[in-house]
Design a protein around this motif. Structure first.
Motif, PDB file in Angstrom:
ATOM      1  N   ILE A 108       0.844  -1.201   0.000  1.00 32.40           N
ATOM      2  CA  ILE A 108       0.000   0.000   0.000  1.00 32.40           C
ATOM      3  C   ILE A 108       0.878   1.249   0.000  1.00 32.40           C
ATOM      4  O   ILE A 108       0.530   2.265  -0.603  1.00 32.40           O
ATOM      5  CB  ILE A 108      -1.009   0.005   1.181  1.00 32.40           C
ATOM      6  N   ALA A 141      -6.105  -3.170   2.457  1.00 28.32           N
ATOM      7  CA  ALA A 141      -4.708  -3.517   2.757  1.00 28.32           C
ATOM      8  C   ALA A 141      -4.426  -3.325   4.236  1.00 28.32           C
ATOM      9  O   ALA A 141      -3.985  -2.267   4.653  1.00 28.32           O
ATOM     10  CB  ALA A 141      -3.756  -2.670   1.934  1.00 28.32           C
ATOM     11  N   ILE A 154      -1.789  -5.034  -0.602  1.00 29.48           N
ATOM     12  CA  ILE A 154      -3.116  -4.782  -1.168  1.00 29.48           C
ATOM     13  C   ILE A 154      -3.737  -6.128  -1.525  1.00 29.48           C
ATOM     14  O   ILE A 154      -3.197  -6.869  -2.351  1.00 29.48           O
ATOM     15  CB  ILE A 154      -3.033  -3.870  -2.409  1.00 29.48           C
TER      16      ILE A 154
END
Length: 165
Positions: A108, A141, A154
């Protein structure tokens, strides 16, 4: 109906995996191999988890529909008029979900854009310069603030247009 493309790039508020928001349920029906009537079988998470093909779930009282694909993990949400308003992709989807080569399985923290955590749903939205949500896409995430866990992976992306609901 567009055809499944596990490599298609996501377009914020428009498309994901080769499908376009606004498409009609009828175009997906030939691909469904199992249907569940929500008035007879209440929804549980196990319906999607145990699905091995393409499952259509009719929400109680005809309040909408969901289609679940098992491989890749995809979910389509239709309003009660049968218009596609949300596309969710997870494991098996290989397309770019954000510029810079960001895909399912990316960190992320690798998203080169401001993010804001919605801690009611534990999802990350793109943010404008005032830290307000930019609608049309969000990422699942880890559920922690970016600063707390930039290495969170993610797991899922959702492209949506709530104006279609």
């Amino acid at each position: 109906m567009a055809h499944l493309d596990i490599h298609a790039k996501a377009e914020i508020g428009k498309s994901l995996a080769g499908f376009t928001l606004g498409e009609k349920l009828e175009s997906f029906l030939p691909y469904v191999d199992q249907s569940v009537d929500g008035n007879k079988v209440p929804w549980t998470v196990y319906l999607a988890l145990e699905n091995t093909g393409v499952l259509l779930y009719e929400i109680q009282n005809k309040n909408g529909y969901r289609i679940y694909f098992s491989d890749p993990k995809l979910e389509f949400v239709f309003n009660k008029q049968g218009t596609l308003c949300i596309i969710i992709a997870g494991a098996g989807y290989q397309g770019e979900i954000f510029e810079g080569g960001i895909k399912i399985g990316s960190r992320i923290g690798d998203i080169d854009h401001a993010l804001v955590l919605d801690d009611t749903e534990d999802v990350h939205y793109l943010a404008d310069d005032r830290e307000r949500f930019i609608e049309g896409i969000y990422f699942v995430a880890g559920g922690l603030e970016l600063e707390e866990n930039p290495d969170a992976i993610i797991e899922e992306v959702r492209v949506y247009n709530y104006n279609l609901i």
